[in-house]
Design a protein around this motif. Sequence first.
Motif, mmCIF file in Angstrom:
data_model
loop_
_atom_site.group_PDB
_atom_site.id
_atom_site.type_symbol
_atom_site.label_atom_id
_atom_site.label_comp_id
_atom_site.label_asym_id
_atom_site.label_seq_id
_atom_site.Cartn_x
_atom_site.Cartn_y
_atom_site.Cartn_z
ATOM 1 N N THR A 87 0.814 -1.208 0.000
ATOM 2 C CA THR A 87 0.000 0.000 0.000
ATOM 3 C C THR A 87 0.854 1.268 0.000
ATOM 4 O OG1 THR A 87 -1.763 -1.159 1.190
ATOM 5 C CG2 THR A 87 -1.802 1.244 1.263
ATOM 6 N N ILE A 88 1.987 1.229 0.734
ATOM 7 C CA ILE A 88 2.769 2.459 0.890
ATOM 8 C C ILE A 88 3.997 2.499 -0.019
ATOM 9 C CG2 ILE A 88 2.040 2.615 3.294
ATOM 10 C CD1 ILE A 88 4.841 1.704 4.070
ATOM 11 N N ARG A 89 4.159 1.511 -0.895
ATOM 12 C CA ARG A 89 5.402 1.501 -1.689
ATOM 13 C C ARG A 89 5.498 2.691 -2.627
ATOM 14 N NH1 ARG A 89 4.332 -3.532 -5.852
ATOM 15 N NH2 ARG A 89 2.413 -2.705 -6.792
ATOM 16 N N GLU A 90 4.347 3.278 -3.015
ATOM 17 C CA GLU A 90 4.376 4.446 -3.889
ATOM 18 C C GLU A 90 4.460 5.740 -3.109
ATOM 19 O OE1 GLU A 90 4.700 4.243 -7.012
ATOM 20 O OE2 GLU A 90 4.317 2.097 -7.267
ATOM 21 N N THR A 91 3.786 5.792 -1.959
ATOM 22 C CA THR A 91 3.729 7.047 -1.207
ATOM 23 C C THR A 91 4.873 7.190 -0.203
ATOM 24 O OG1 THR A 91 2.265 5.998 0.421
ATOM 25 C CG2 THR A 91 1.219 7.148 -1.435
ATOM 26 N N ALA A 92 5.343 6.114 0.350
ATOM 27 C CA ALA A 92 6.422 6.175 1.340
ATOM 28 C C ALA A 92 7.379 5.011 1.121
ATOM 29 C CB ALA A 92 5.853 6.151 2.750
ATOM 30 N N PRO A 93 8.132 5.035 0.020
ATOM 31 C CA PRO A 93 9.023 3.903 -0.283
ATOM 32 C C PRO A 93 10.129 3.717 0.760
ATOM 33 C CG PRO A 93 9.448 5.761 -1.764
ATOM 34 C CD PRO A 93 8.200 6.082 -1.012
ATOM 35 N N GLU A 94 10.459 4.777 1.499
ATOM 36 C CA GLU A 94 11.537 4.642 2.482
ATOM 37 C C GLU A 94 11.128 3.736 3.654
ATOM 38 O OE1 GLU A 94 8.940 8.032 3.644
ATOM 39 O OE2 GLU A 94 9.884 7.307 1.794
ATOM 40 N N ARG A 95 9.848 3.518 3.830
ATOM 41 C CA ARG A 95 9.390 2.662 4.932
ATOM 42 C C ARG A 95 9.263 1.187 4.543
ATOM 43 N NH1 ARG A 95 4.067 5.181 7.348
ATOM 44 N NH2 ARG A 95 4.379 3.313 8.677
#
Length: 411
Positions: free
Chosen positions: A215-223
């Motif tokens: 879910t967050i790979r596009e919006t928060a790839p650093e996490r």
Amino acid sequence: MEPHAPLPRRARWTATGALYLLLVLLWLADWESLQPLTGYPHTAADFVALAAAPLFAALLLAPHRWLSVRRRAAIAAAASWAVTLALVALPVRSAAGSWGLPETAALLGLLLGTARRAAPARAAVVLCAALGTAVVAAPLRLRHYGDLVNYAFVLTLAVGAALGLGCYLRALDARRARAVAAVRQGERLELARDLHDFVAHHVTGIVVQAQAARTIRETAPERVDTMLLGIERAGLETLDSMRRLVRVLREEEGRGVRPGELYAGLAELAADFARRGGPDVTVRIDAAARRARLAPEVETSVQRAVQEALTNVRRHAPAAATVTVRAALRGGQLTVEVHNGPAAERAAAPAGGRGGFGLVGLRERAEAVGGALTAGPTPEGGWQLTASFPVLDPGPGAGPDAEGGMARSDP
């Protein structure tokens, strides 16, 4: 697991002391009986049985770690037959004394032990036959045969009694071994039913973290890397738990513990114990123990240990004045102690007798998950069970011997 039912230490000391005393008295009786008959002076044959008595006593009393049951029985039977045949072959036989009362007592003791413990059964039969005939044939060493039939009859009865008692104890040992095996099998079957719950708990966490990472790979790839590390750790923990659980296939009797609800479950066990007529239980959990993270199989093992300890208190010390359950973090491990004080009055034997196998399963469970368990009486007359278990993470602020403030619960 040793199949022989252990005797209390005091009973073992008493039996051993009585056996030593009996052998000494029989040896002194042989010595006193060495009165030469008229016209028959003493010969060397009169002292053979007396001199050989310490050998048979040593074979009977030597620790089992020094000499196996089969070897000591074979040596004793061969030595006894050698003495008998040598004295029978002599032109001048014993004119005074006995054929060897300490030797006979030692051979009967060895016969009992051989009938009980020698394996395989074929070897036990051969050795028992050799020992039994050696006992019955010992009076042939005497010069006078007037009472030989009476001696042989009495010794035959003694051989039959020793053989019967040994076979009876062998049957009890076999039944105990089967009961221990049944306890182990029952624990394994319980685990087979609940193994799915443990695996599902771990796998559900892995799936949730994987979905969150997508879910967050596009919006928060650093996490994403952090979440992947969490997935890796959860996977390793899952494999480790499955390895331990499947290896021993063990689980508790009764309801399982949901992850994170261990100490609430302990308080519930204590309250249920008091509701069923037992004394109030004081539950003390230190703060460091509450912060520690435990594997699911460790949590169920802790609950099972406390459950079995409280069951034993109800069975063996229902009138105990105090019962305390304590969990603390010591040396990087979770230590659980269940202690009951001395009972105000001696408890009657519980239904089904004493000497169950609950502690057998608990000890194996603790060792299977990397811990240890001990149980025994306390100096003031009570009883204490102590179990230690590994922790996955001691939690924030926990040192190697962290022992924070106590949280007390009195049901």
